[in-house]
Design an enzyme around this catalytic site. Structure first.
Site, PDB file in Angstrom:
ATOM      1  N   GLU A  18      29.086  29.347  37.555  1.00 44.71           N
ATOM      2  CA  GLU A  18      30.943  28.798  37.447  1.00 44.71           C
ATOM      3  C   GLU A  18      30.739  27.613  38.246  1.00 44.71           C
ATOM      4  OE1 GLU A  18      33.466  31.660  39.328  1.00 44.71           O
ATOM      5  OE2 GLU A  18      33.856  30.195  40.704  1.00 44.71           O
ATOM      6  N   ARG A 124      43.865  37.259  39.192  1.00 44.29           N
ATOM      7  CA  ARG A 124      45.502  37.307  39.574  1.00 44.29           C
ATOM      8  C   ARG A 124      45.551  35.953  40.242  1.00 44.29           C
ATOM      9  NH1 ARG A 124      47.099  39.997  45.064  1.00 44.29           N
ATOM     10  NH2 ARG A 124      45.959  38.130  45.830  1.00 44.29           N
ATOM     11  N   ASP A 126      44.622  33.372  44.037  1.00 39.51           N
ATOM     12  CA  ASP A 126      44.553  33.697  45.325  1.00 39.51           C
ATOM     13  C   ASP A 126      45.721  33.803  46.009  1.00 39.51           C
ATOM     14  OD1 ASP A 126      41.702  33.830  45.835  1.00 39.51           O
ATOM     15  OD2 ASP A 126      41.498  31.506  45.323  1.00 39.51           O
ATOM     16  N   LYS A 199      42.079  48.008  35.030  1.00 41.30           N
ATOM     17  CA  LYS A 199      41.680  46.592  34.153  1.00 41.30           C
ATOM     18  C   LYS A 199      40.925  46.908  33.101  1.00 41.30           C
ATOM     19  CE  LYS A 199      40.796  44.166  38.053  1.00 41.30           C
ATOM     20  NZ  LYS A 199      40.678  43.172  38.959  1.00 41.30           N
ATOM     21  N   LYS A 305      28.020  22.196  43.138  1.00 46.14           N
ATOM     22  CA  LYS A 305      26.639  21.350  43.226  1.00 46.14           C
ATOM     23  C   LYS A 305      25.673  22.211  42.557  1.00 46.14           C
ATOM     24  CE  LYS A 305      27.987  18.564  46.862  1.00 46.14           C
ATOM     25  NZ  LYS A 305      29.038  18.306  46.334  1.00 46.14           N
TER      26      LYS A 305
HETATM   27  P1  FAD Z   1      44.017  42.300  40.969  1.00 43.75           P
HETATM   28  O1  FAD Z   1      43.373  42.898  39.996  1.00 43.75           O
HETATM   29  O2  FAD Z   1      45.370  41.972  40.629  1.00 43.75           O
HETATM   30  O3  FAD Z   1      43.980  42.905  42.497  1.00 43.75           O
HETATM   31  C1  FAD Z   1      44.670  42.237  43.302  1.00 43.75           C
HETATM   32  C2  FAD Z   1      44.877  43.229  44.568  1.00 43.75           C
HETATM   33  O4  FAD Z   1      45.994  44.317  44.255  1.00 43.75           O
HETATM   34  C3  FAD Z   1      43.721  44.208  44.904  1.00 43.75           C
HETATM   35  O5  FAD Z   1      43.850  44.466  46.155  1.00 43.75           O
HETATM   36  C4  FAD Z   1      43.871  45.405  43.999  1.00 43.75           C
HETATM   37  O6  FAD Z   1      43.400  46.552  44.617  1.00 43.75           O
HETATM   38  C5  FAD Z   1      45.517  45.586  44.260  1.00 43.75           C
HETATM   39  N1  FAD Z   1      46.258  45.911  42.850  1.00 43.75           N
HETATM   40  C6  FAD Z   1      45.755  45.653  41.585  1.00 43.75           C
HETATM   41  N2  FAD Z   1      46.396  46.179  40.858  1.00 43.75           N
HETATM   42  C7  FAD Z   1      47.523  46.972  41.590  1.00 43.75           C
HETATM   43  C8  FAD Z   1      48.724  47.711  41.320  1.00 43.75           C
HETATM   44  N3  FAD Z   1      49.176  48.078  39.900  1.00 43.75           N
HETATM   45  N4  FAD Z   1      49.358  48.221  42.150  1.00 43.75           N
HETATM   46  C9  FAD Z   1      49.244  47.950  43.759  1.00 43.75           C
HETATM   47  N5  FAD Z   1      48.068  47.197  43.857  1.00 43.75           N
HETATM   48  C10 FAD Z   1      47.143  46.564  42.755  1.00 43.75           C
HETATM   49  N6  FAD Z   1      41.046  32.751  41.976  1.00 43.75           N
HETATM   50  C11 FAD Z   1      41.739  31.655  41.406  1.00 43.75           C
HETATM   51  O7  FAD Z   1      42.986  31.372  41.836  1.00 43.75           O
HETATM   52  N7  FAD Z   1      41.308  30.926  40.548  1.00 43.75           N
HETATM   53  C12 FAD Z   1      40.164  31.508  40.011  1.00 43.75           C
HETATM   54  O8  FAD Z   1      39.562  30.970  38.939  1.00 43.75           O
HETATM   55  C13 FAD Z   1      39.286  32.528  40.163  1.00 43.75           C
HETATM   56  N8  FAD Z   1      38.240  33.115  39.767  1.00 43.75           N
HETATM   57  C14 FAD Z   1      37.574  34.009  40.294  1.00 43.75           C
HETATM   58  C15 FAD Z   1      36.405  34.595  39.869  1.00 43.75           C
HETATM   59  C16 FAD Z   1      35.790  35.698  40.212  1.00 43.75           C
HETATM   60  C17 FAD Z   1      34.626  36.335  39.646  1.00 43.75           C
HETATM   61  C18 FAD Z   1      36.377  36.489  41.514  1.00 43.75           C
HETATM   62  C19 FAD Z   1      35.755  37.603  41.895  1.00 43.75           C
HETATM   63  C20 FAD Z   1      37.649  36.000  42.086  1.00 43.75           C
HETATM   64  C21 FAD Z   1      38.330  34.807  41.352  1.00 43.75           C
HETATM   65  N9  FAD Z   1      39.384  34.201  42.100  1.00 43.75           N
HETATM   66  C22 FAD Z   1      40.274  33.177  41.467  1.00 43.75           C
HETATM   67  C23 FAD Z   1      39.865  34.964  43.274  1.00 43.75           C
HETATM   68  C24 FAD Z   1      41.060  36.085  42.917  1.00 43.75           C
HETATM   69  O9  FAD Z   1      42.048  35.389  42.248  1.00 43.75           O
HETATM   70  C25 FAD Z   1      41.250  36.639  43.970  1.00 43.75           C
HETATM   71  O10 FAD Z   1      40.160  37.285  44.553  1.00 43.75           O
HETATM   72  C26 FAD Z   1      42.511  37.349  44.181  1.00 43.75           C
HETATM   73  O11 FAD Z   1      43.182  37.755  45.474  1.00 43.75           O
HETATM   74  C27 FAD Z   1      42.458  38.712  43.272  1.00 43.75           C
HETATM   75  O12 FAD Z   1      42.455  38.709  41.872  1.00 43.75           O
HETATM   76  P2  FAD Z   1      42.007  40.013  40.978  1.00 43.75           P
HETATM   77  O13 FAD Z   1      41.940  39.494  39.693  1.00 43.75           O
HETATM   78  O14 FAD Z   1      40.993  40.808  41.322  1.00 43.75           O
HETATM   79  O15 FAD Z   1      43.462  40.712  41.327  1.00 43.75           O
END
Ligand code: FAD
Length: 317
Positions: A18, A124, A126, A199, A305
């Site tokens: 990545e 989602r 951050d 998901k 890096k």
């Molecule tokens: P979600 O799947 O939406 O989950 C977020 C939270 O909400 C979790 O606690 C989940 O349990 C809860 N939840 C999910 N659905 C529901 C619902 N229907 N009702 C109530 N609660 C719910 N961030 C960036 O900004 N840019 C990036 O490019 C990026 N890339 C990433 C790549 C990877 C591999 C990972 C692991 C993370 C990445 N992140 C990135 C960080 C990510 O955006 C954060 O970790 C974010 O806080 C959660 O994203 P998610 O897609 O897991 O969210």
């Protein structure tokens, strides 16, 4: 080719990594300089993260600080297309909910489709560092699952505008994020796993995990996923430690646990050079075990890096 096809066709554990877009004002060459040394290891695909705009404070008159909204790392779509064009490797841009309306997401997905990019990682985004929580843009998605549903609907030719005459079905392979040590905001592991399953049930093809430093956390997570009926490939994400400060930064930002042996060794490191060497050793041990257990791919977080990733890949692949 789609990530899921790479995985299904693979005879052994794949290598992928990545990248972050460079800070605004930098050139694409910084990205190419990171990629070049890694191409010899035949990455199956390369991910490019997406970064929401954020509030930063800039000095104003009389020593005051002026809040300014800006995107510090723009360019994900352009970088994706540039890498795919230059290296002929599949690239996976991240698509985030934060900062987008559903219409803007649809337009971004159309851009990717037109550019011949058929892989996306849906997250989602951050939480806002200042507000301390995630806030969706008005008319945008609150959770990643909703964006997965939108992309899968487009794959079936269902756009937001229902009056289109002959809507072209897109062809996206969709990855989503999973958390071996639970997402920081999730109330408990069971609930977080159920959200992950939603998901996958919505159409995600595979899962990429958050970084972890204790492989047993990954194996336990994988077992729990299988127990609740998640059958898609689960790709472990590995980040080599490279700074002494990671001792406190990584647990705070990524909600990960560092094993005591790693903590003790890191505390003994005289400087960041030693910390980086330790990080390589630790990641090699993690990656070798994961490979032995037959994980589909190991996804390395480069943070821009590649020197340490090269050292690891040389010993693992
Ligand atoms: P979600 O799947 O939406 O989950 C977020 C939270 O909400 C979790 O606690 C989940 O349990 C809860 N939840 C999910 N659905 C529901 C619902 N229907 N009702 C109530 N609660 C719910 N961030 C960036 O900004 N840019 C990036 O490019 C990026 N890339 C990433 C790549 C990877 C591999 C990972 C692991 C993370 C990445 N992140 C990135 C960080 C990510 O955006 C954060 O970790 C974010 O806080 C959660 O994203 P998610 O897609 O897991 O969210």
């Amino acid at each position: 080719m789609k990530v899921i096809e790479h995985i299904n066709n693979a005879k052994s554990t794949l290598f992928s990594f990545e990248l972050l877009p460079p800070l605004k004002g930098s050139t694409l060459q910084t990205i190419f300089d990171t990629i070049d040394p890694l191409m010899g290891f035949n990455p199956a695909y390369i991910n490019v993260t997406y970064h929401r705009e954020e509030v930063v404070y800039r000095p104003g008159a009389n020593g005051s600080l002026i809040p300014t909204v800006l995107r510090r790392r723009p360019g994900t779509v352009g970088i994706t297309a540039a890498i795919q064009h230059k290296y002929k490797v599949d690239v996976v841009p991240h698509i985030i909910c934060g900062g987008f309306t559903q219409q803007e997401t649809e337009d971004a997905l159309i851009d990717l489709d037109f550019l011949g990019i058929h892989n996306i990682l849906v997250v989602r985004g951050d939480a806002d560092k200042i507000v301390g929580k995630f806030e969706a843009k008005a008319g945008g998605h609150r959770y990643a699952v909703q964006l997965v549903k939108q992309a899968i609907a487009m794959n079936k030719g269902a756009y937001l505008d229902e009056c289109l005459e002959k809507p072209n079905p897109t062809n996206f392979c969709v990855g989503v994020a999973g958390y071996p040590e639970k997402h920081a905001e999730a109330p408990n592991v069971t609930s977080d796993l159920q959200r992950l399953k939603e998901k996958v049930d919505a159409g995600a093809d595979y899962i990429v995990t958050q970084m972890f430093f204790d492989n047993s956390k990954f194996f336990e997570f994988e077992k729990h996923c299988r127990e609740i009926g998640i059958t898609v490939p689960i790709i472990p994400g590995i980040k080599p430690i490279s700074l002494k400060e990671h001792l406190s930064i990584l647990p705070r930002i990524f909600n990960v646990h560092l094993p005591q042996e790693l903590v003790t060794d890191l505390e003994k490191c005289a400087d960041n050079k030693a910390a980086k060497e330790l990080g390589v050793e630790w990641a090699v041990a993690q990656a070798k075990e994961l490979k032995e257990k037959g994980v589909p791919s190991i996804h390395f977080y480069t943070m821009g890096k590649s020197d340490n990733i090269v050292k690891i890949a040389r010993r693992v692949y």
